[in-house]
Design a protein around this motif. Structure first.
Motif, PDB file in Angstrom:
ATOM      1  N   GLY A   1      23.314  -0.351 -13.646  1.00  0.00           N
ATOM      2  CA  GLY A   1      22.573   0.801 -13.700  1.00  0.00           C
ATOM      3  C   GLY A   1      21.106   0.692 -14.049  1.00  0.00           C
ATOM      4  N   ASP A   2      20.700  -0.199 -14.600  1.00  0.00           N
ATOM      5  CA  ASP A   2      19.166  -0.550 -14.588  1.00  0.00           C
ATOM      6  C   ASP A   2      18.284   0.093 -13.151  1.00  0.00           C
ATOM      7  OD1 ASP A   2      19.391  -1.413 -17.275  1.00  0.00           O
ATOM      8  OD2 ASP A   2      18.746  -3.312 -16.628  1.00  0.00           O
ATOM      9  N   VAL A   3      17.174   0.549 -13.559  1.00  0.00           N
ATOM     10  CA  VAL A   3      16.141   0.651 -12.520  1.00  0.00           C
ATOM     11  C   VAL A   3      14.984  -0.144 -12.489  1.00  0.00           C
ATOM     12  CG1 VAL A   3      14.760   2.649 -11.679  1.00  0.00           C
ATOM     13  CG2 VAL A   3      16.903   3.162 -12.751  1.00  0.00           C
ATOM     14  N   ALA A   4      14.719  -0.874 -11.764  1.00  0.00           N
ATOM     15  CA  ALA A   4      13.573  -1.779 -11.227  1.00  0.00           C
ATOM     16  C   ALA A   4      12.387  -1.002 -10.703  1.00  0.00           C
ATOM     17  CB  ALA A   4      13.899  -3.069 -10.671  1.00  0.00           C
ATOM     18  N   LEU A   5      11.270  -0.964 -11.142  1.00  0.00           N
ATOM     19  CA  LEU A   5      10.062  -0.379 -10.596  1.00  0.00           C
ATOM     20  C   LEU A   5       9.292  -1.473  -9.947  1.00  0.00           C
ATOM     21  CD1 LEU A   5       8.458   2.593 -10.405  1.00  0.00           C
ATOM     22  CD2 LEU A   5       7.072   1.482 -12.305  1.00  0.00           C
ATOM     23  N   LEU A   6       9.295  -1.361  -8.717  1.00  0.00           N
ATOM     24  CA  LEU A   6       8.108  -2.277  -8.047  1.00  0.00           C
ATOM     25  C   LEU A   6       7.037  -1.492  -7.645  1.00  0.00           C
ATOM     26  CD1 LEU A   6      10.206  -4.102  -5.092  1.00  0.00           C
ATOM     27  CD2 LEU A   6       9.983  -4.790  -7.418  1.00  0.00           C
ATOM     28  N   ASP A   7       5.996  -2.052  -8.426  1.00  0.00           N
ATOM     29  CA  ASP A   7       4.499  -1.298  -8.367  1.00  0.00           C
ATOM     30  C   ASP A   7       3.704  -2.082  -7.639  1.00  0.00           C
ATOM     31  OD1 ASP A   7       2.187  -0.065  -9.105  1.00  0.00           O
ATOM     32  OD2 ASP A   7       2.507  -0.460 -11.226  1.00  0.00           O
ATOM     33  N   PHE A   8       3.141  -1.494  -6.506  1.00  0.00           N
ATOM     34  CA  PHE A   8       2.237  -1.870  -5.270  1.00  0.00           C
ATOM     35  C   PHE A   8       1.079  -1.556  -5.637  1.00  0.00           C
ATOM     36  CE2 PHE A   8       5.277  -3.925  -2.286  1.00  0.00           C
ATOM     37  CZ  PHE A   8       6.392  -3.325  -2.559  1.00  0.00           C
ATOM     38  N   SER A   9       0.557  -0.806  -6.701  1.00  0.00           N
ATOM     39  CA  SER A   9      -0.892  -0.394  -7.095  1.00  0.00           C
ATOM     40  C   SER A   9      -1.790  -1.259  -6.690  1.00  0.00           C
ATOM     41  CB  SER A   9      -0.840   0.349  -8.590  1.00  0.00           C
ATOM     42  OG  SER A   9       0.108   0.986  -8.792  1.00  0.00           O
ATOM     43  N   GLN A  10      -1.547  -2.508  -6.901  1.00  0.00           N
ATOM     44  CA  GLN A  10      -2.780  -3.703  -6.900  1.00  0.00           C
ATOM     45  C   GLN A  10      -2.573  -4.429  -5.511  1.00  0.00           C
ATOM     46  OE1 GLN A  10      -4.955  -3.785  -9.405  1.00  0.00           O
ATOM     47  NE2 GLN A  10      -3.637  -2.250 -10.191  1.00  0.00           N
ATOM     48  N   ILE A  11      -1.773  -3.760  -4.667  1.00  0.00           N
ATOM     49  CA  ILE A  11      -1.907  -4.436  -3.444  1.00  0.00           C
ATOM     50  C   ILE A  11      -2.844  -3.578  -2.336  1.00  0.00           C
ATOM     51  CG2 ILE A  11      -0.170  -4.675  -1.193  1.00  0.00           C
ATOM     52  CD1 ILE A  11       0.332  -6.612  -3.550  1.00  0.00           C
TER      53      ILE A  11
ATOM     54  N   VAL B   1      16.336  -0.082  -7.248  1.00  0.00           N
ATOM     55  CA  VAL B   1      14.847  -0.569  -7.027  1.00  0.00           C
ATOM     56  C   VAL B   1      14.041   0.815  -6.512  1.00  0.00           C
ATOM     57  CG1 VAL B   1      13.461  -1.780  -5.882  1.00  0.00           C
ATOM     58  CG2 VAL B   1      15.637  -2.854  -6.249  1.00  0.00           C
ATOM     59  N   VAL B   2      13.067   1.138  -7.293  1.00  0.00           N
ATOM     60  CA  VAL B   2      12.262   2.350  -7.080  1.00  0.00           C
ATOM     61  C   VAL B   2      10.748   1.859  -6.738  1.00  0.00           C
ATOM     62  CG1 VAL B   2      11.051   4.526  -8.081  1.00  0.00           C
ATOM     63  CG2 VAL B   2      13.541   4.161  -8.302  1.00  0.00           C
ATOM     64  N   PHE B   3      10.154   2.178  -5.677  1.00  0.00           N
ATOM     65  CA  PHE B   3       8.647   1.832  -5.372  1.00  0.00           C
ATOM     66  C   PHE B   3       7.710   2.653  -6.030  1.00  0.00           C
ATOM     67  CE2 PHE B   3       9.492  -1.523  -1.947  1.00  0.00           C
ATOM     68  CZ  PHE B   3      11.040  -1.642  -2.284  1.00  0.00           C
ATOM     69  N   HIS B   4       6.780   2.213  -6.330  1.00  0.00           N
ATOM     70  CA  HIS B   4       5.615   2.997  -6.933  1.00  0.00           C
ATOM     71  C   HIS B   4       4.451   2.500  -6.628  1.00  0.00           C
ATOM     72  CE1 HIS B   4       3.446   5.284 -10.010  1.00  0.00           C
ATOM     73  NE2 HIS B   4       2.857   4.093 -10.489  1.00  0.00           N
ATOM     74  N   GLY B   5       3.225   3.278  -6.609  1.00  0.00           N
ATOM     75  CA  GLY B   5       1.820   2.807  -6.065  1.00  0.00           C
ATOM     76  C   GLY B   5       1.878   2.592  -4.614  1.00  0.00           C
ATOM     77  N   ILE B   6       2.768   3.425  -3.820  1.00  0.00           N
ATOM     78  CA  ILE B   6       2.714   3.219  -2.411  1.00  0.00           C
ATOM     79  C   ILE B   6       1.806   4.105  -1.789  1.00  0.00           C
ATOM     80  CG2 ILE B   6       3.977   3.563  -0.442  1.00  0.00           C
ATOM     81  CD1 ILE B   6       5.027   1.211  -1.508  1.00  0.00           C
ATOM     82  N   THR B   7       0.967   3.463  -0.861  1.00  0.00           N
ATOM     83  CA  THR B   7      -0.097   4.581  -0.289  1.00  0.00           C
ATOM     84  C   THR B   7      -0.075   4.413   1.118  1.00  0.00           C
ATOM     85  OG1 THR B   7      -1.859   2.704  -0.013  1.00  0.00           O
ATOM     86  CG2 THR B   7      -1.729   3.782  -2.260  1.00  0.00           C
ATOM     87  N   ASP B   8      -1.194   5.206   1.758  1.00  0.00           N
ATOM     88  CA  ASP B   8      -0.860   5.343   3.302  1.00  0.00           C
ATOM     89  C   ASP B   8      -1.270   3.708   3.760  1.00  0.00           C
ATOM     90  OD1 ASP B   8      -0.659   7.679   3.596  1.00  0.00           O
ATOM     91  OD2 ASP B   8      -2.526   8.358   4.111  1.00  0.00           O
ATOM     92  N   ALA B   9      -1.852   2.870   2.936  1.00  0.00           N
ATOM     93  CA  ALA B   9      -2.008   1.427   3.415  1.00  0.00           C
ATOM     94  C   ALA B   9      -0.937   0.608   3.450  1.00  0.00           C
ATOM     95  CB  ALA B   9      -3.114   0.697   2.232  1.00  0.00           C
TER      96      ALA B   9
END
Lengths: 296, 183
Positions: free
Chosen positions: B44-54, B83-91
């Motif tokens: 039940g855990d949620v993992a946040l994959l943070d792409f802010s620095q990509i 798995v939830v994605f964060h920091g996703i941009t148009d790039a």
């Protein structure tokens, strides 16, 4: 016997065929002289293909440099002579590079041998090209990203499939003849195994009597088939096709004896050509026109 | 919640001195590092994959990092982890959307302004149902059907499909979107 191959005054992907036609009767072990004395302009495809051509020869060819040093200073700025002096016996004047302010060469001729080179190319294009891609091609941020992705995927084809290193160059120029507006051109050339052999090595050759370089190009470029069986493979070229489709751009890929092109409305190129003079490896050209607000 | 800074993974765990996710070898190295971190997830855990620095991500890397990660999870117990994605941009979106559609995959993206949406291969009905759950916070099939103005059986089927794809959580009674907003 030494054969003299005369370069056309304007060297691009189409006129480079004249060079290959002249070269065809001369096997790789035969000495050739490439006469560029009266060549006044060369596209990124022309310059990278010239370096590739030298790599296909067993006997180091001679290269007669352009006589007009004003014109050939562009060849210097493009980084051509830096590598040509290793691959050719250069004869003639090689002018010094002169600063001309803002350069339209977005990425000078750069060797691509391994994955790290692709990272470097992408980082450099993002640093060097942003101003021109924004101000002259009017690409919005998402389109600029797509441009970098197309460049990255094109270079990766060398690393993953060619079996030897290749070359990349990117330039923006005013494409008066066909477009009447600015365009950016990515050229990626290698003298590796080519699409046909790559697919054969991966057991991806379809059961057909009509297997050829043209059929291999169609399978890879149009149908997105890769030599790897991994279902995620082949997305690089598919992604490039999608990008150029959205931008009204053009993609042309030559390999062996064939050439295939995704032709936009502004161009009258032929979608597929077979039975061309053999040229090892793969040579790819992407043209992205200036955004005039009609493309998504 | 487990937060994984993909930029940090790229530079430190995978030991690659870049800001961009390009090339398959780079993507494979980053994915393997992420997979190792995800092994510690509890039920039940949620993992946040943070792409802010990509910076940017190309198609090959999106396939290696995003698609192969989701494909590896596809056939596992749906409640095992999200798995939830964060920091996703148009790039990043151009390449990510492309590979997700290619593989018939979808994922939940949380944007910096708190908005969340599904990205990838989902039908209009699935997207609409997911949006209703997100708006309701946590809801059973009947509540979602009422909000959507649809038949409960149809909505129940859509909710079940979204849960199996790890796009919704289910606690036995109600569905909710994998939530990281409070972190």
């Amino acid at each position: 016997m030494t054969a003299v191959i005369t370069l056309p005054s304007s060297l691009n992907d189409l006129t480079f065929e004249q060079v290959l036609e002249q070269l065809a009767p001369h096997p790789p072990e035969e000495k050739v002289i490439l006469d560029a004395r009266h060549c006044t302009w060369a596209s990124p495809y022309g310059l990278t293909a010239l370096l590739t051509l030298a790599q296909t020869r067993q006997e180091k060819p001679t290269f007669l440099t352009p006589e007009d040093t004003d014109k050939s200073s562009y060849w210097v700025r493009a980084g051509f002579f830096k590598y040509a002096e290793e691959l050719y016996d250069l004869q003639g004047n090689v002018p010094r590079a002169r600063s001309s302010g803002e350069s339209d060469v977005l990425l000078e001729v750069t060797p691509v041998n391994r994955s790290q080179d692709v990272h470097d190319v992408v980082e450099r294009i993002q640093k060097q090209a942003e101003v021109i891609l924004t101000n002259k091609l009017h690409l919005e941020p998402r389109a600029m990203m797509g441009f970098s992705m197309a460049l990255s995927e094109s270079c990766q084809n060398i690393v993953e499939h060619a079996g030897r290193g290749g070359w990349v160059m990117v330039q923006a120029y005013h494409y008066r003849k066909r477009l009447g507006r600015w365009a950016a051109e990515i050229a990626v050339c290698d003298a590796g195994i080519g699409f046909r052999k790559s697919l054969e090595n991966g057991q991806r050759r379809p059961v057909t009597d009509r297997w050829s370089d043209g059929a291999a190009l169609e399978l890879a470029v149009v149908n997105g088939v890769s030599r790897y069986s991994d279902p995620g493979r082949g997305q690089g070229i598919k992604g490039i096709r999608g990008y150029i489709g959205r931008r009204g751009g053009k993609l042309a890929v030559r390999s062996g004896t064939a050439r295939i092109a995704i032709v936009p409305a502004w161009d009258d190129d032929v979608p597929r050509r077979d039975n061309l003079p053999n040229f090892p490896g793969a040579q790819l050209q992407i043209t992205i026109p200036e955004n005039v607000g009609k493309t998504a | 919640m487990t937060r994984i800074d993909v930029g940090s993974v790229l530079r430190h765990s995978a030991n690659l001195p870049y800001a961009d996710l390009v090339t398959r070898p780079t993507g494979a190295a980053v994915r393997q590092c992420i997979e190792r971190e995800l092994e510690g997830l509890h039920r039940g855990d949620v993992a946040l994959l943070d792409f802010s620095q990509i910076g940017m991500m190309d198609y090959s890397c999106a396939d290696e990092v995003v698609a192969k990660l989701l494909l590896a999870y596809k056939h596992r117990d749906a409640d095992l982890g999200y798995v939830v994605f964060h920091g996703i941009t148009d790039a990043h979106l151009e390449a990510i959307e492309d590979v997700l559609h290619h593989h018939g995959l979808a994922l939940v993206v949380h944007f910096a302004d708190g908005a969340a949406r599904l990205v990838g291969a989902v039908s209009d009905d699935e997207r609409e149902t997911w949006e209703h759950v997100r708006a309701l916070g946590a809801a059973g099939a009947a509540d979602v059907a009422r909000a959507a103005g649809s038949e409960p059986e149809v909505i129940a089927e859509l909710l079940g499909a979204l849960h199996r794809r790890r796009l919704l959580r289910f606690d036995g009674e109600s569905y909710s979107a994998p939530n990281v907003a409070h972190h």
